[in-house]
Scaffold this motif. Structure first.
Motif, PDB file in Angstrom:
ATOM      1  N   GLU A   1       0.822  -1.208   0.000  1.00  0.00           N
ATOM      2  CA  GLU A   1       0.000   0.000   0.000  1.00  0.00           C
ATOM      3  C   GLU A   1       0.859   1.262   0.000  1.00  0.00           C
ATOM      4  OE1 GLU A   1      -3.154   1.157  -0.099  1.00  0.00           O
ATOM      5  OE2 GLU A   1      -3.727  -0.839  -0.773  1.00  0.00           O
ATOM      6  N   ILE A   2       1.844   1.297   0.870  1.00  0.00           N
ATOM      7  CA  ILE A   2       2.631   2.516   1.045  1.00  0.00           C
ATOM      8  C   ILE A   2       3.517   2.768  -0.177  1.00  0.00           C
ATOM      9  CG2 ILE A   2       4.794   1.729   2.108  1.00  0.00           C
ATOM     10  CD1 ILE A   2       2.466   4.505   3.445  1.00  0.00           C
ATOM     11  N   ASN A   3       3.857   1.692  -0.906  1.00  0.00           N
ATOM     12  CA  ASN A   3       4.697   1.849  -2.092  1.00  0.00           C
ATOM     13  C   ASN A   3       3.896   2.206  -3.344  1.00  0.00           C
ATOM     14  OD1 ASN A   3       7.156   1.304  -0.802  1.00  0.00           O
ATOM     15  ND2 ASN A   3       6.906  -0.908  -1.048  1.00  0.00           N
ATOM     16  N   SER A   4       2.597   1.960  -3.318  1.00  0.00           N
ATOM     17  CA  SER A   4       1.784   2.201  -4.510  1.00  0.00           C
ATOM     18  C   SER A   4       0.778   3.336  -4.354  1.00  0.00           C
ATOM     19  CB  SER A   4       1.034   0.915  -4.900  1.00  0.00           C
ATOM     20  OG  SER A   4       0.210   0.463  -3.837  1.00  0.00           O
ATOM     21  N   ASN A   5       0.599   3.835  -3.111  1.00  0.00           N
ATOM     22  CA  ASN A   5      -0.372   4.904  -2.880  1.00  0.00           C
ATOM     23  C   ASN A   5       0.227   5.989  -1.994  1.00  0.00           C
ATOM     24  OD1 ASN A   5      -2.999   3.826  -4.115  1.00  0.00           O
ATOM     25  ND2 ASN A   5      -2.347   2.115  -2.829  1.00  0.00           N
ATOM     26  N   ASP A   6      -0.375   7.143  -2.066  1.00  0.00           N
ATOM     27  CA  ASP A   6       0.114   8.309  -1.327  1.00  0.00           C
ATOM     28  C   ASP A   6      -0.665   8.456  -0.023  1.00  0.00           C
ATOM     29  OD1 ASP A   6       1.275  10.686  -0.591  1.00  0.00           O
ATOM     30  OD2 ASP A   6      -0.004  11.920  -1.863  1.00  0.00           O
ATOM     31  N   TYR A   7      -0.009   8.155   1.101  1.00  0.00           N
ATOM     32  CA  TYR A   7      -0.628   8.300   2.417  1.00  0.00           C
ATOM     33  C   TYR A   7       0.087   9.403   3.194  1.00  0.00           C
ATOM     34  CZ  TYR A   7      -3.263   4.004   1.757  1.00  0.00           C
ATOM     35  OH  TYR A   7      -4.141   3.065   1.285  1.00  0.00           O
ATOM     36  N   ASP A   8      -0.678  10.072   4.043  1.00  0.00           N
ATOM     37  CA  ASP A   8      -0.105  11.115   4.892  1.00  0.00           C
ATOM     38  C   ASP A   8       0.401  10.566   6.210  1.00  0.00           C
ATOM     39  OD1 ASP A   8      -0.856  13.592   3.272  1.00  0.00           O
ATOM     40  OD2 ASP A   8      -2.791  12.596   3.481  1.00  0.00           O
ATOM     41  N   ILE A   9      -0.362   9.623   6.780  1.00  0.00           N
ATOM     42  CA  ILE A   9      -0.029   9.087   8.104  1.00  0.00           C
ATOM     43  C   ILE A   9      -0.279   7.585   8.113  1.00  0.00           C
ATOM     44  CG2 ILE A   9      -0.575   9.160  10.585  1.00  0.00           C
ATOM     45  CD1 ILE A   9      -1.490  12.035  10.205  1.00  0.00           C
ATOM     46  N   MET A  10       0.578   6.870   8.835  1.00  0.00           N
ATOM     47  CA  MET A  10       0.401   5.432   9.039  1.00  0.00           C
ATOM     48  C   MET A  10       0.291   5.147  10.535  1.00  0.00           C
ATOM     49  SD  MET A  10       3.065   2.283   8.298  1.00  0.00           S
ATOM     50  CE  MET A  10       2.810   2.162   6.544  1.00  0.00           C
ATOM     51  N   LEU A  11      -0.746   4.400  10.910  1.00  0.00           N
ATOM     52  CA  LEU A  11      -0.847   3.870  12.266  1.00  0.00           C
ATOM     53  C   LEU A  11      -0.301   2.455  12.224  1.00  0.00           C
ATOM     54  CD1 LEU A  11      -4.459   5.039  13.209  1.00  0.00           C
ATOM     55  CD2 LEU A  11      -2.302   6.232  13.571  1.00  0.00           C
ATOM     56  N   LEU A  12       0.806   2.198  12.904  1.00  0.00           N
ATOM     57  CA  LEU A  12       1.563   0.964  12.711  1.00  0.00           C
ATOM     58  C   LEU A  12       1.644   0.142  13.988  1.00  0.00           C
ATOM     59  CD1 LEU A  12       3.381  -0.809  10.926  1.00  0.00           C
ATOM     60  CD2 LEU A  12       5.309   0.669  11.566  1.00  0.00           C
ATOM     61  N   ASP A  13       0.910  -0.975  13.999  1.00  0.00           N
ATOM     62  CA  ASP A  13       1.024  -1.926  15.104  1.00  0.00           C
ATOM     63  C   ASP A  13       2.339  -2.696  14.947  1.00  0.00           C
ATOM     64  OD1 ASP A  13       0.370  -3.402  17.348  1.00  0.00           O
ATOM     65  OD2 ASP A  13      -0.801  -4.869  16.222  1.00  0.00           O
ATOM     66  N   LEU A  14       2.988  -3.002  16.054  1.00  0.00           N
ATOM     67  CA  LEU A  14       4.274  -3.696  15.980  1.00  0.00           C
ATOM     68  C   LEU A  14       4.111  -5.199  15.855  1.00  0.00           C
ATOM     69  CD1 LEU A  14       6.443  -1.722  18.574  1.00  0.00           C
ATOM     70  CD2 LEU A  14       6.333  -1.451  16.094  1.00  0.00           C
ATOM     71  N   GLY A  15       3.087  -5.759  16.491  1.00  0.00           N
ATOM     72  CA  GLY A  15       2.906  -7.206  16.491  1.00  0.00           C
ATOM     73  C   GLY A  15       2.042  -7.677  15.345  1.00  0.00           C
ATOM     74  N   LEU A  16       2.647  -7.920  14.188  1.00  0.00           N
ATOM     75  CA  LEU A  16       1.912  -8.331  12.992  1.00  0.00           C
ATOM     76  C   LEU A  16       2.176  -9.805  12.692  1.00  0.00           C
ATOM     77  CD1 LEU A  16       2.620  -5.140  10.869  1.00  0.00           C
ATOM     78  CD2 LEU A  16       0.476  -5.734  12.009  1.00  0.00           C
ATOM     79  N   PRO A  17       1.251 -10.499  12.046  1.00  0.00           N
ATOM     80  CA  PRO A  17       1.371 -11.955  11.881  1.00  0.00           C
ATOM     81  C   PRO A  17       2.549 -12.409  11.017  1.00  0.00           C
ATOM     82  CG  PRO A  17      -0.522 -11.099  10.654  1.00  0.00           C
ATOM     83  CD  PRO A  17      -0.041  -9.989  11.531  1.00  0.00           C
ATOM     84  N   ASP A  18       3.025 -11.576  10.102  1.00  0.00           N
ATOM     85  CA  ASP A  18       4.110 -11.999   9.219  1.00  0.00           C
ATOM     86  C   ASP A  18       5.414 -11.259   9.493  1.00  0.00           C
ATOM     87  OD1 ASP A  18       3.146  -9.579   8.348  1.00  0.00           O
ATOM     88  OD2 ASP A  18       3.337 -10.033   6.210  1.00  0.00           O
ATOM     89  N   GLY A  19       5.518 -10.624  10.658  1.00  0.00           N
ATOM     90  CA  GLY A  19       6.757  -9.932  11.010  1.00  0.00           C
ATOM     91  C   GLY A  19       6.506  -8.801  11.983  1.00  0.00           C
ATOM     92  N   SER A  20       7.528  -7.994  12.173  1.00  0.00           N
ATOM     93  CA  SER A  20       7.441  -6.883  13.104  1.00  0.00           C
ATOM     94  C   SER A  20       7.142  -5.582  12.367  1.00  0.00           C
ATOM     95  CB  SER A  20       8.767  -6.736  13.869  1.00  0.00           C
ATOM     96  OG  SER A  20       8.803  -5.521  14.587  1.00  0.00           O
ATOM     97  N   GLY A  21       6.364  -4.728  13.016  1.00  0.00           N
ATOM     98  CA  GLY A  21       6.125  -3.407  12.461  1.00  0.00           C
ATOM     99  C   GLY A  21       7.411  -2.622  12.285  1.00  0.00           C
ATOM    100  N   PHE A  22       8.424  -2.960  13.063  1.00  0.00           N
ATOM    101  CA  PHE A  22       9.727  -2.298  12.911  1.00  0.00           C
ATOM    102  C   PHE A  22      10.286  -2.518  11.508  1.00  0.00           C
ATOM    103  CE2 PHE A  22      10.354  -2.725  17.701  1.00  0.00           C
ATOM    104  CZ  PHE A  22      10.050  -1.391  17.935  1.00  0.00           C
ATOM    105  N   ASP A  23      10.063  -3.716  10.951  1.00  0.00           N
ATOM    106  CA  ASP A  23      10.552  -3.998   9.592  1.00  0.00           C
ATOM    107  C   ASP A  23       9.866  -3.093   8.576  1.00  0.00           C
ATOM    108  OD1 ASP A  23      12.163  -6.065  10.589  1.00  0.00           O
ATOM    109  OD2 ASP A  23      10.536  -7.525  10.408  1.00  0.00           O
ATOM    110  N   VAL A  24       8.574  -2.864   8.769  1.00  0.00           N
ATOM    111  CA  VAL A  24       7.840  -1.952   7.892  1.00  0.00           C
ATOM    112  C   VAL A  24       8.409  -0.544   8.009  1.00  0.00           C
ATOM    113  CG1 VAL A  24       5.586  -0.920   7.395  1.00  0.00           C
ATOM    114  CG2 VAL A  24       5.742  -3.332   8.046  1.00  0.00           C
ATOM    115  N   LEU A  25       8.636  -0.102   9.239  1.00  0.00           N
ATOM    116  CA  LEU A  25       9.164   1.247   9.474  1.00  0.00           C
ATOM    117  C   LEU A  25      10.549   1.411   8.845  1.00  0.00           C
ATOM    118  CD1 LEU A  25       8.906   4.005  10.809  1.00  0.00           C
ATOM    119  CD2 LEU A  25       9.734   2.988  12.943  1.00  0.00           C
ATOM    120  N   LYS A  26      11.390   0.411   9.000  1.00  0.00           N
ATOM    121  CA  LYS A  26      12.734   0.477   8.415  1.00  0.00           C
ATOM    122  C   LYS A  26      12.657   0.601   6.891  1.00  0.00           C
ATOM    123  CE  LYS A  26      14.976  -2.328  12.004  1.00  0.00           C
ATOM    124  NZ  LYS A  26      15.584  -3.648  12.289  1.00  0.00           N
ATOM    125  N   SER A  27      11.785  -0.185   6.284  1.00  0.00           N
ATOM    126  CA  SER A  27      11.645  -0.145   4.825  1.00  0.00           C
ATOM    127  C   SER A  27      11.157   1.213   4.349  1.00  0.00           C
ATOM    128  CB  SER A  27      10.672  -1.242   4.356  1.00  0.00           C
ATOM    129  OG  SER A  27      11.175  -2.523   4.648  1.00  0.00           O
TER     130      SER A  27
END
Length: 224
Positions: free
Chosen positions: A39-65
């Motif tokens: 989503e974040i790579n294909s669409n323009d968002y202003d703000i992301m609410l990011l939970d850390l405990g996700l089923p396929d990894g950590s929200g930290f990985d999303v933040l780093k990317s």
């Protein structure tokens, strides 16, 4: 403002989306890291609410990317109660704020609004432009303390243009930020022009608005 809610708890995600949609935000839900990055790579968002405990990894990985790219999306991390290390780590990785579960929706709304003000360089709830005053949280506009009756969409357009003063905002940008993706396929329609025309008529009754510029074949700009 467009918000991406990254949360695998469906009840919480829907509750947050319902609350924020009722406050005028445009929201979409992603339930794991993979969906969030797509989503974040294909669409323009202003703000992301990011939970850390996700089923396929950590929200930290999303933040780093995200922070490795040119994305300017603001990130609010959602953490478990008392996880001080997670909060510190998130802020060091580039998060803009954090919320601890369980949280009140009103607190979420206040934190979002604070981030939006910082993003646009404002510290108060009021925008002033050429004698007009916009109360951001109250959806009210006045000129020399005389109230002006705007529709919700007219207010949203006026607010978005003022927040992006001196920048040309395209019709597609206005469509995405005011209506969401619903009208994206009809971005060449006259929906935007009709609302802008009505907004201009209402403002022009109080003061000349030569600062409200139409950029031919592109969009609109408010010059300050």
């Amino acid at each position: 403002m467009k918000i991406l809610i990254v949360e695998d708890n469906p009840e919480l995600a829907l509750e947050v989306r319902e609350y924020l949609s009722g406050s005028g935000y445009i929201c979409k839900i992603s339930k794991n890291c993979e969906e969030a990055l797509e989503e974040i790579n294909s669409n323009d968002y202003d703000i992301m609410l990011l939970d850390l405990g996700l089923p396929d990894g950590s929200g930290f990985d999303v933040l780093k990317s995200i922070r490795k790219t040119d994305s300017k999306v603001a990130v609010i991390i959602i953490t478990a109660q008392g996880e001080l290390e997670d909060r510190i780590n998130g802020l060091q990785l580039g998060a803009d704020d954090y919320l601890t579960k369980p949280f009140a929706l009103t607190e979420l709304g206040a934190r979002l609004f604070a981030i939006i003000r910082r993003m646009h360089g404002y510290t108060v709830n009021q925008l002033d432009v050429h004698g007009f005053s916009l109360k951001l949280q109250d959806y009210k506009v006045s000129y020399d303390e005389i109230p002006i009756n705007l529709t919700k969409k007219e207010f949203d357009i006026f607010q978005y243009l003022v927040l992006n003063k001196n920048r040309v905002i395209t019709r597609l940008q206005l469509t995405e930020h005011i209506w969401g993706d619903i009208l994206e396929v009809n971005s060449d329609s006259n929906f935007i022009d009709v609302h802008v025309r009505n907004l201009r008529k209402k403002l022009d009754k109080y003061s000349p608005i030569d600062w409200f510029e139409t950029v031919r074949n592109v969009g609109y700009r408010i010059n300050v």
